[in-house]
Design an enzyme around this catalytic site. Structure first.
Site, PDB file in Angstrom:
ATOM      1  N   LYS A  52       0.843  -1.204   0.000  1.00 16.08           N
ATOM      2  CA  LYS A  52       0.000   0.000   0.000  1.00 16.08           C
ATOM      3  C   LYS A  52       0.874   1.248   0.000  1.00 16.08           C
ATOM      4  O   LYS A  52       0.621   2.210  -0.724  1.00 16.08           O
ATOM      5  CB  LYS A  52      -0.950  -0.010   1.208  1.00 16.08           C
ATOM      6  CG  LYS A  52      -2.081  -1.027   1.062  1.00 16.08           C
ATOM      7  CD  LYS A  52      -2.896  -1.210   2.346  1.00 16.08           C
ATOM      8  CE  LYS A  52      -3.970  -2.284   2.130  1.00 16.08           C
ATOM      9  NZ  LYS A  52      -4.769  -2.581   3.329  1.00 16.08           N
ATOM     10  N   GLN A  96      -4.557  -1.308   9.617  1.00 17.66           N
ATOM     11  CA  GLN A  96      -4.590  -2.640   8.994  1.00 17.66           C
ATOM     12  C   GLN A  96      -5.245  -3.642   9.942  1.00 17.66           C
ATOM     13  O   GLN A  96      -4.909  -3.720  11.124  1.00 17.66           O
ATOM     14  CB  GLN A  96      -3.169  -3.074   8.624  1.00 17.66           C
ATOM     15  CG  GLN A  96      -3.091  -4.377   7.850  1.00 17.66           C
ATOM     16  CD  GLN A  96      -3.716  -4.302   6.448  1.00 17.66           C
ATOM     17  OE1 GLN A  96      -3.769  -3.245   5.833  1.00 17.66           O
ATOM     18  NE2 GLN A  96      -4.193  -5.419   5.951  1.00 17.66           N
ATOM     19  N   ASP A 119     -10.756   3.440   4.296  1.00 22.86           N
ATOM     20  CA  ASP A 119     -11.174   2.045   4.138  1.00 22.86           C
ATOM     21  C   ASP A 119     -12.693   1.959   3.973  1.00 22.86           C
ATOM     22  O   ASP A 119     -13.212   0.939   3.516  1.00 22.86           O
ATOM     23  CB  ASP A 119     -10.792   1.226   5.381  1.00 22.86           C
ATOM     24  CG  ASP A 119      -9.478   0.483   5.206  1.00 22.86           C
ATOM     25  OD1 ASP A 119      -9.221   0.004   4.084  1.00 22.86           O
ATOM     26  OD2 ASP A 119      -8.730   0.364   6.194  1.00 22.86           O
TER      27      ASP A 119
HETATM   28  N1  GUN Z   1      -7.363  -6.462   6.120  1.00 21.86           N
HETATM   29  C1  GUN Z   1      -7.780  -7.161   5.044  1.00 21.86           C
HETATM   30  N2  GUN Z   1      -8.244  -6.324   4.099  1.00 21.86           N
HETATM   31  C2  GUN Z   1      -8.110  -5.087   4.586  1.00 21.86           C
HETATM   32  C3  GUN Z   1      -8.420  -3.792   4.066  1.00 21.86           C
HETATM   33  O1  GUN Z   1      -8.925  -3.604   2.952  1.00 21.86           O
HETATM   34  N3  GUN Z   1      -8.123  -2.748   4.886  1.00 21.86           N
HETATM   35  C4  GUN Z   1      -7.595  -2.914   6.111  1.00 21.86           C
HETATM   36  N4  GUN Z   1      -7.362  -1.830   6.851  1.00 21.86           N
HETATM   37  N5  GUN Z   1      -7.311  -4.093   6.629  1.00 21.86           N
HETATM   38  C5  GUN Z   1      -7.566  -5.167   5.863  1.00 21.86           C
END
Ligand code: GUN
Length: 289
Positions: A52, A96, A119
Site C-alpha cells: 500500500k 490494517q 477504508d
Molecule cells: N485487512 C484485510 N483487508 C483489509 C483492508 O482492505 N483494509 C484494512 N485496513 N485491513 C484489511
C-alpha cells in the site's frame, strides 16, 4: 475464457490517479497523504501495508507508517488515531486489520475521523453507502465492481451471488452492487456459512463472487457455463503456494471470465485505496478553503 487482469487494470487506475494527484498538488500546493497503522507482526499484514505504501509513492502521495508492537494497549492505539485525526497533512488513515485479540476492532474503526476513513469501514461511511449516498466505498468490493465494469461486464440487472458476508467484502459488496445507480442495479444474493444449499444459489448466478477464505471452495459443478467468477480469496497452502477460494483450472474452463489469484482482486484493492485517499484530500482541503 477471458482473464480479468487486476494487475494491469490497477496499473491503469494508478496512472489516472497519479495524474490527478499532480493536478491536486499544483492547485493546492499540498500532497495527498495516507497514514498506515500496523499493530503486531502478522507477516501477511506487513506485506499488504508495504504494498500500500509503495503504491502511494508510485502515484506521488505522501505516506507514513506507524508500526506498533502486538502488546500495544488499546488506549495507546486510540491516542495515535486521535493524533492522526488532527494532523492536517494526513488525509487518509488506514488501520490494517486484523488487530491483536486484546484490542476491540470496532472501537478503533469508530475512532477514525469519518472524513479520513479511506477504508470506508466506519459507521458513517457504511451508513452513507447503505442509504444510497456513498462517500468512500470499501476498497476490495469497489475493486471488484471496477474489475467488472472496466471489462464491460454488465452488472445492471445481473444475478449476482456473493459467497461470504464479511464486513470488509461480502456485506459492503452487496450494498454497492444493489445500489440504484449506473454500474450497479444487480439482483444480489448473499450466501454464508449457514446457507442451506450454496450450490443451488451459485448455479443461478450470472456473476459469482467468492470471499470466504477457504482454498478452492468454488468448484466447477457449482457454476453455470458462461458465468463470470470473481475470486477474493488469498490462501497460503502448507507447501507455501497461494490459491484463491476458487478451484481455478476446472472453473476457468466453463466460466466466461475469471480473476486469477494472485493478480486479480488484490491489486485492485490498493488502487481503490489510492482513489479514496485522493477523494479524502479533496474533501478535506475543499472543506477548509
Ligand atoms: N485487512 C484485510 N483487508 C483489509 C483492508 O482492505 N483494509 C484494512 N485496513 N485491513 C484489511
Amino acid at each position: 475464457m477471458h482473464l480479468l487482469d487486476g494487475k494491469q487494470l490497477a496499473a491503469t487506475i494508478r496512472e489516472e490517479t497519479a495524474q490527478a494527484v499532480e493536478e491536486f498538488v499544483s492547485r493546492h500546493g499540498k500532497r495527498p497523504g495516507l497514514a498506515a497503522v500496523l499493530v503486531g507482526d502478522d507477516p501477511a499484514s506487513h506485506i499488504y501495508v508495504k504494498n500500500k505504501r509503495k503504491a502511494c509513492e508510485k502515484v506521488g502521495m505522501a505516506s507514513w507508517l506507524h508500526s506498533l508492537p502486538a502488546s500495544t494497549p488499546q488506549a495507546e492505539l486510540l491516542q495515535l488515531v486521535q493524533k492522526l485525526n488532527q494532523d492536517p497533512q494526513v488525509h487518509g488513515i488506514l488501520v490494517q486489520l486484523p488487530l491483536p485479540k486484546h484490542i476491540d476492532e470496532a472501537t478503533v474503526v469508530r475512532a477514525v475521523s469519518p472524513l479520513k476513513d479511506v477504508d470506508g469501514f466506519g459507521p458513517e461511511n457504511l451508513g452513507l453507502l447503505a442509504a444510497g449516498h456513498p462517500r468512500y466505498l470499501p476498497c476490495t468490493p469497489h475493486g471488484c465492481q471496477q474489475l467488472l465494469l472496466r471489462n464491460n461486464i454488465e452488472i445492471d440487472g445481473a444475478n449476482v451471488v456473493i459467497v461470504g458476508r464479511s464486513n470488509i467484502v461480502g456485506k459492503p459488496l452487496a450494498l454497492i452492487l444493489m445500489q440504484k445507480a449506473k454500474g450497479a442495479n444487480a439482483t444480489v444474493t448473499v450466501c454464508h456459512s449457514r446457507t442451506r444449499d450454496i450450490p443451488h444459489w451459485t448455479r443461478q448466478a450470472d456473476i459469482v463472487v467468492v470471499a470466504i477464505g477457504r482454498p478452492r471452495f468454488l468448484t466447477a459443478d457449482m457454476i453455470r457455463p458462461g458465468a463470470v467468477v470473481i475470486d477474493v480469496g488469498i490462501n497460503r497452502l502448507e507447501d507455501g503456494s497461494l490459491v484463491g477460494d476458487v478451484d481455478f483450472e476446472p472453473v476457468a474452463k466453463i466460466a466466461s471470465a475469471i480473476t486469477p489469484v494472485p493478480g486479480g482482486v488484490g491489486p485492485m484493492t490498493i488502487a481503490m485505496l489510492l482513489h479514496n485517499t485522493l477523494c479524502a484530500a479533496r474533501l478535506q482541503i475543499e472543506q477548509r478553503s
